[in-house]
Scaffold this motif. Sequence first.
Motif, short mmCIF file in Angstrom:
data_model
loop_
_atom_site.label_atom_id
_atom_site.label_comp_id
_atom_site.label_asym_id
_atom_site.label_seq_id
_atom_site.Cartn_x
_atom_site.Cartn_y
_atom_site.Cartn_z
N VAL A 123 0.86 -1.35 -0.09
CA VAL A 123 0.00 0.03 -0.11
C VAL A 123 0.81 1.45 -0.10
CG1 VAL A 123 -1.66 1.20 1.21
CG2 VAL A 123 -1.71 -1.30 1.12
N ILE A 124 0.91 2.08 -1.02
CA ILE A 124 1.46 3.31 -1.22
C ILE A 124 0.76 4.51 -1.16
CG2 ILE A 124 3.02 4.66 -2.59
CD1 ILE A 124 3.99 2.00 -3.78
N LEU A 125 1.11 5.17 0.06
CA LEU A 125 0.54 6.46 0.16
C LEU A 125 1.35 7.76 0.23
CD1 LEU A 125 -1.37 4.96 3.40
CD2 LEU A 125 -2.67 6.19 1.28
N PRO A 126 1.03 8.82 -0.60
CA PRO A 126 1.82 9.87 -0.73
C PRO A 126 1.59 10.81 0.69
CG PRO A 126 0.34 9.89 -2.66
CD PRO A 126 -0.05 8.67 -1.74
N TYR A 172 3.19 -6.54 7.37
CA TYR A 172 4.41 -7.56 7.06
C TYR A 172 5.44 -7.04 8.03
CZ TYR A 172 7.97 -9.73 4.49
OH TYR A 172 9.10 -10.45 4.08
N ASP A 173 5.61 -5.50 7.78
CA ASP A 173 6.81 -5.16 8.77
C ASP A 173 6.61 -4.46 10.27
OD1 ASP A 173 8.59 -5.21 6.34
OD2 ASP A 173 7.51 -3.38 5.49
N THR A 177 8.32 4.23 8.32
CA THR A 177 9.01 5.67 8.57
C THR A 177 8.62 6.51 7.68
OG1 THR A 177 11.01 5.03 7.50
CG2 THR A 177 11.02 4.65 9.67
N ALA A 178 8.52 7.70 7.83
CA ALA A 178 7.96 8.87 7.13
C ALA A 178 8.85 9.89 7.07
CB ALA A 178 6.64 9.30 7.59
N THR A 179 9.17 10.53 5.87
CA THR A 179 9.83 11.59 5.56
C THR A 179 9.48 12.70 4.46
OG1 THR A 179 12.25 12.56 5.12
CG2 THR A 179 11.49 10.36 4.30
N LYS A 180 9.73 14.10 4.81
CA LYS A 180 9.42 14.71 3.91
C LYS A 180 9.98 14.69 2.45
CE LYS A 180 7.98 19.24 4.95
NZ LYS A 180 8.07 20.62 5.39
N ALA A 198 7.68 11.90 -1.82
CA ALA A 198 7.70 11.68 -0.57
C ALA A 198 6.44 10.92 -0.18
CB ALA A 198 7.52 13.01 0.14
N HIS A 199 6.62 9.65 0.28
CA HIS A 199 5.57 8.81 0.43
C HIS A 199 5.91 7.70 1.54
CE1 HIS A 199 8.20 6.23 -1.70
NE2 HIS A 199 7.58 5.14 -1.56
N VAL A 200 4.88 7.02 1.74
CA VAL A 200 5.09 5.84 2.88
C VAL A 200 4.61 4.69 2.42
CG1 VAL A 200 4.68 7.27 4.85
CG2 VAL A 200 2.87 6.05 3.96
N ARG A 201 5.16 3.37 2.66
CA ARG A 201 4.91 2.20 2.14
C ARG A 201 4.56 1.16 3.20
NH1 ARG A 201 7.48 2.14 -2.86
NH2 ARG A 201 7.19 -0.11 -3.27
#
Length: 466
Positions: A123-126, A172-173, A177-180, A198-201
């Motif tokens: 799942v990928i979220l900007p 799964y993990d 982690t998130a970063t701009k 810039a996104h989270v997985r």
Amino acid sequence: MKVVFALVLISLLYACTDPITVGSELLDSDRASVGERTDLPFTTRVVREDSLLSYNGTSVQFNDERAVPTPGAFTFGQIEEPTFGTTRHSVYLTPRLPRNASGLPIVPQFASLLNVTIDSVVVILPIDTVRAFYGSGRTFPYQAFEISEPIGFLSDYYTDDSFPTEGTNLGYDGSFTATKEATLVRDTSITSPAVERAHVRVRLSDDFAARIDALPAESYTTDSTFRDDFAGIYLTPDGPSQALVTLAAAEPANQTPYSGFNFYFQDSTGQPAFYRMGFLLALPNNDYDYSGSLVEPLLEPGPDNEMVAVAGQGGVMTEINLEDIGSLENRVINRAVLEIPVANVEGVSYSDYPLPTRLELFYRASQDGPLLFIEDRVELVRTRASNANVNFFLGGGLETEDNVRLYSPAFSIHMQRIIDGEVPPRLYLRVTPLETNEIRAARALLNGPAAGVNPARIRVTFTDLD
């Protein structure tokens, strides 16, 4: 004709040279009397805020998911601290099948070919880099649960709505982690040039990937058929992140699409490939637990005249009850402003969780009615005032006067309506839910009208009609 026009213009110019003297022939008894009050009595108390409308399904005119607008941004994470307790923001994500040029759903190779299997599901979220983070945390523990039943898109949903889920955690993990900063979305083995955003997985389990891999091609015939087999994912915090991150359910229109459920596989030629399902719905679920916090006793019945609180996105708000407005009868309200300072409380810092940039006043037409915009905002919107002008005339922005931080939201037209008996003498101070450049879950402790230092007050300027 030109000479006559010139003479008229000259006479008008001379008539306007001394505007200060206009009306000087009035008798003193005929002059309007202007006054000001800063001692208008009122009480305050802290109450839970209404949940927010997160999706307006009744506006969708056709029973077709292609008529559903792209879902907006939401916040995710869990904050635990002694002032406001536990703030927990989750989200329900439902799939939207991709379509070809003819508008028909695309059947993936792993469903139509026996020798093609799914390697992983992510799942990928900007990340909304404008609002990004509220708090210092950057690691977000999570769990992912499959939604048990399809969620319809023709209903309205609110931020306190919940839906049934299966009991197995598909994460799964365990955290992301998130970063701009922009990071790699897909490398050149899949797309060229490589995509960095810039996104989270959020990777889902191999068991889940195997279950989707086993679905037949017929499952992808229609959206409803597919959602009977996979209704979506409930993504929820699995512990404190000490921050909220603002995520978008879709990337900007001018970017290569990458958000959604991404299924990675090797195609029939052995080359890396992916199948992307966008999000049909992204429904926030915001929960607040004030047990053991500084705010908890403020929510008990009765007035909180020394200190009050506000917290956006369905947190808490401050109810303001005007006690004696009879003294303002037969007066025209020129300006009415609530001046409410930020409370300085020992041990409370606003460095990690900054103060809201704006507070705004709302009202209820009846005791149990919905929160409504005051007439001041309604009139500004009716005249098509820009957002900048609306904010200027309504006030309510965080400001500093004589080293005191405070908010000064205006309610001039609404105060006149209160005096005229058109609306109840009760207002609600909230973190504005309309701010687009900050996380709306920002919160603050504020001084009430009985605070020992810098108490809240209402400043009213008026014109006497007598």
